[in-house]
Enzyme design. Structure first.
Site, PDB file in Angstrom:
ATOM      1  N   LYS A 132      16.020  -8.448  31.282  1.00  0.00           N
ATOM      2  CA  LYS A 132      16.687  -7.161  31.497  1.00  0.00           C
ATOM      3  C   LYS A 132      15.700  -5.991  31.417  1.00  0.00           C
ATOM      4  O   LYS A 132      15.859  -4.987  32.124  1.00  0.00           O
ATOM      5  CB  LYS A 132      17.824  -6.994  30.483  1.00  0.00           C
ATOM      6  CG  LYS A 132      18.965  -7.991  30.661  1.00  0.00           C
ATOM      7  CD  LYS A 132      19.603  -7.888  32.040  1.00  0.00           C
ATOM      8  CE  LYS A 132      20.851  -8.754  32.152  1.00  0.00           C
ATOM      9  NZ  LYS A 132      21.521  -8.622  33.455  1.00  0.00           N
ATOM     10  N   TYR A 157      16.537 -13.471  27.664  1.00  0.00           N
ATOM     11  CA  TYR A 157      17.535 -12.536  28.199  1.00  0.00           C
ATOM     12  C   TYR A 157      17.035 -11.095  28.133  1.00  0.00           C
ATOM     13  O   TYR A 157      17.061 -10.362  29.128  1.00  0.00           O
ATOM     14  CB  TYR A 157      18.843 -12.679  27.416  1.00  0.00           C
ATOM     15  CG  TYR A 157      19.938 -11.760  27.886  1.00  0.00           C
ATOM     16  CD1 TYR A 157      20.646 -12.029  29.055  1.00  0.00           C
ATOM     17  CD2 TYR A 157      20.282 -10.613  27.168  1.00  0.00           C
ATOM     18  CE1 TYR A 157      21.654 -11.186  29.489  1.00  0.00           C
ATOM     19  CE2 TYR A 157      21.287  -9.767  27.588  1.00  0.00           C
ATOM     20  CZ  TYR A 157      21.975 -10.058  28.757  1.00  0.00           C
ATOM     21  OH  TYR A 157      22.968  -9.220  29.182  1.00  0.00           O
TER      22      TYR A 157
END
Length: 263
Positions: free
Chosen positions: A160, A156
């Protein structure tokens, strides 16, 4: 669509069926936009669009943003129905929170496909439509996890962080054709998912680490996205704005030393 409404701006919000995306759809509607909500969850999407709809000003499109053919078909539908795109918010995202050694390659690709590939595909499809009416604004929803590392976020957080750099690449190239691109990096936000998965202990830890001592709201994130899409932000391009209550600024500061100080 009524003939005299063709001039109304159009905002496309991915991941628009719930949470931050739905709050953004509401903000755009309240500020004179026609809104396109894009989501992979058809049932929730239909309910959200039905609750927001105002005389044909809301279009719901079921779409997997990681699928190039579905994305292209979705954008073609937007252009056919509304005739233009003025704002794109790449909000759709997924997460797998596991230790690095336990994260499978399939889980890694699942996160990258939506969080990174999806933004690439949606931007690539929407930008030519934006150009036809003189440009527009794109906001990519990154995360504080893209600015600072944390446990259980190898997939994750990396997706990002990559999205933040992709934002800058897009801003440099698309700025030349009148399309501004910026990113928002939210900290912890009060969403249904957060309420379900954040235990009381986790919430206390976040409150201790955030100088404002609270989670953000979906409306606070939406209002910043709206600002970045507005003419008020007409010279803002290629920037990453952490909307996090001071979480990133606090760095490694110890919560026990961060007590109210009398001034």
């Amino acid at each position: 669509m009524k003939p005299d409404e063709s001039f109304l701006p159009v905002a496309v919000v991915t991941g628009g069926a719930r949470g931050i995306g739905l709050a953004m759809g509401r903000w755009f509607l309240e500020n004179g936009y026609r809104v396109v909500l894009v989501d992979i969850d058809a049932g929730t999407l239909a309910q959200a669009a039905g609750a927001l709809d105002r005389s044909g000003h809301v279009l719901a499109i079921h779409c997997d943003v990681s699928d190039p053919k579905q994305v292209q078909a979705a954008v073609e539908k937007v252009e056919a129905v509304f005739g233009r795109i003025d704002a794109l918010v790449n909000n759709a995202g997924v997460a797998v929170f596991k230790p690095l050694a336990e994260t499978t390659f399939e889980e890694w690709r699942y996160v990258m496909a939506t969080n990174l590939d999806g933004v690439f595909l949606c931007t690539q499809a929407c930008a030519p439509v934006m150009q036809k009416t003189g440009g527009g604004s794109i906001v990519n929803i990154a995360s504080i996890s893209g600015l600072r590392a944390s446990t259980l976020r190898s997939a994750y957080g990396t997706s990002k962080a990559a999205l933040i750099h992709l934002t800058k690449q897009q801003a440099v190239e698309l700025g030349n054709v009148g399309i501004r691109v910026n990113a928002i990096a939210p900290g912890p936000v009060e969403t249904e998912m957060a309420r379900l998965v954040h235990s009381a202990a986790i919430r206390r830890d976040y409150h201790d680490a955030i100088p404002l001592n609270r989670y953000g709201t979906t409306e606070e994130i939406a209002s910043v996205a709206g600002f970045l899409c507005s003419e008020t932000a007409s010279y803002v391009n290629g920037q990453v704005l952490a909307v996090d209550g001071g979480f990133d600024a606090a760095g490694v500061g110890l919560p026990t030393l961060r007590k109210p100080v009398e001034i």
